[in-house]
Motif scaffolding. Structure first.
Motif, PDB file in Angstrom:
ATOM      1  N   ASN A  24       8.513  -5.268 -10.705  1.00 28.50           N
ATOM      2  CA  ASN A  24       7.203  -4.735 -10.323  1.00 28.50           C
ATOM      3  C   ASN A  24       6.845  -5.051  -8.870  1.00 28.50           C
ATOM      4  N   ASN A  25       7.815  -5.481  -8.062  1.00 29.88           N
ATOM      5  CA  ASN A  25       7.597  -5.767  -6.646  1.00 29.88           C
ATOM      6  C   ASN A  25       7.135  -4.491  -5.926  1.00 29.88           C
ATOM      7  N   PHE A  26       6.172  -4.634  -5.009  1.00 30.12           N
ATOM      8  CA  PHE A  26       5.595  -3.481  -4.315  1.00 30.12           C
ATOM      9  C   PHE A  26       6.660  -2.666  -3.585  1.00 30.12           C
ATOM     10  N   TYR A  27       7.536  -3.323  -2.847  1.00 32.29           N
ATOM     11  CA  TYR A  27       8.535  -2.600  -2.057  1.00 32.29           C
ATOM     12  C   TYR A  27       9.601  -1.962  -2.933  1.00 32.29           C
ATOM     13  N   ARG A  28       9.923  -2.572  -4.054  1.00 34.05           N
ATOM     14  CA  ARG A  28      10.864  -1.956  -4.993  1.00 34.05           C
ATOM     15  C   ARG A  28      10.251  -0.690  -5.589  1.00 34.05           C
ATOM     16  N   ARG A  29       8.965  -0.759  -5.952  1.00 29.60           N
ATOM     17  CA  ARG A  29       8.288   0.429  -6.489  1.00 29.60           C
ATOM     18  C   ARG A  29       8.170   1.505  -5.418  1.00 29.60           C
ATOM     19  N   LEU A  30       7.889   1.116  -4.175  1.00 32.25           N
ATOM     20  CA  LEU A  30       7.784   2.063  -3.071  1.00 32.25           C
ATOM     21  C   LEU A  30       9.117   2.760  -2.824  1.00 32.25           C
ATOM     22  N   LYS A  31      10.205   2.008  -2.884  1.00 37.53           N
ATOM     23  CA  LYS A  31      11.543   2.577  -2.691  1.00 37.53           C
ATOM     24  C   LYS A  31      11.838   3.638  -3.750  1.00 37.53           C
ATOM     25  N   ASN A  32      11.404   3.391  -4.982  1.00 35.88           N
ATOM     26  CA  ASN A  32      11.640   4.355  -6.059  1.00 35.88           C
ATOM     27  C   ASN A  32      10.736   5.574  -5.958  1.00 35.88           C
ATOM     28  N   MET A  64       9.410   0.126  10.407  1.00 33.43           N
ATOM     29  CA  MET A  64       8.101   0.407  11.000  1.00 33.43           C
ATOM     30  C   MET A  64       7.006   0.384   9.931  1.00 33.43           C
ATOM     31  N   LEU A  65       7.292   0.927   8.751  1.00 37.88           N
ATOM     32  CA  LEU A  65       6.329   0.953   7.662  1.00 37.88           C
ATOM     33  C   LEU A  65       5.997  -0.466   7.193  1.00 37.88           C
ATOM     34  N   ILE A  66       7.010  -1.304   7.038  1.00 42.38           N
ATOM     35  CA  ILE A  66       6.783  -2.698   6.623  1.00 42.38           C
ATOM     36  C   ILE A  66       5.968  -3.434   7.685  1.00 42.38           C
ATOM     37  N   GLY A  67       6.289  -3.198   8.967  1.00 45.09           N
ATOM     38  CA  GLY A  67       5.517  -3.808  10.034  1.00 45.09           C
ATOM     39  C   GLY A  67       4.060  -3.404  10.004  1.00 45.09           C
ATOM     40  N   TYR A  68       3.795  -2.140   9.668  1.00 45.61           N
ATOM     41  CA  TYR A  68       2.419  -1.663   9.577  1.00 45.61           C
ATOM     42  C   TYR A  68       1.705  -2.270   8.373  1.00 45.61           C
ATOM     43  N   ILE A  69       2.378  -2.295   7.231  1.00 41.76           N
ATOM     44  CA  ILE A  69       1.762  -2.806   5.994  1.00 41.76           C
ATOM     45  C   ILE A  69       1.507  -4.303   6.090  1.00 41.76           C
ATOM     46  N   GLU A  70       2.473  -5.021   6.603  1.00 41.12           N
ATOM     47  CA  GLU A  70       2.342  -6.485   6.656  1.00 41.12           C
ATOM     48  C   GLU A  70       1.465  -6.912   7.810  1.00 41.12           C
TER      49      GLU A  70
END
Length: 70
Positions: A24-32, A64-70
């Motif tokens: 249920n990790n956010f980035y794993r769900r985002l990848k899917n 870039m997306l991770i940099g923006y989110i974090e």
């Protein structure tokens, strides 16, 4: 030259990071959910045909997306 990342799970002894990340990790769900396959075709005209391969546009966008989110 447009590069492409070929991801392959690598073992360090018996430790695999993907086994430690919860389902249920956010980035794993985002990848899917998020399909970025269109980026390669959109970015292709902006890359030369010679020289060293660049970073994969999908990987660059994810960074870039991770940099923006974090």
């Amino acid at each position: 030259m447009l590069g492409k990342k070929h991801y392959e799970e690598k073992l360090f002894l018996v430790f695999r990071l993907s086994d430690r990340v919860p389902d249920n990790n956010f980035y794993r769900r985002l990848k899917n959910t998020l399909d970025l396959s269109f980026l390669r075709k959109k970015a292709l005209p902006y890359y030369g045909r010679e020289g060293q391969a660049s970073i994969d546009p999908e990987v660059f966008f994810k960074l870039m997306l991770i940099g923006y989110i974090e």
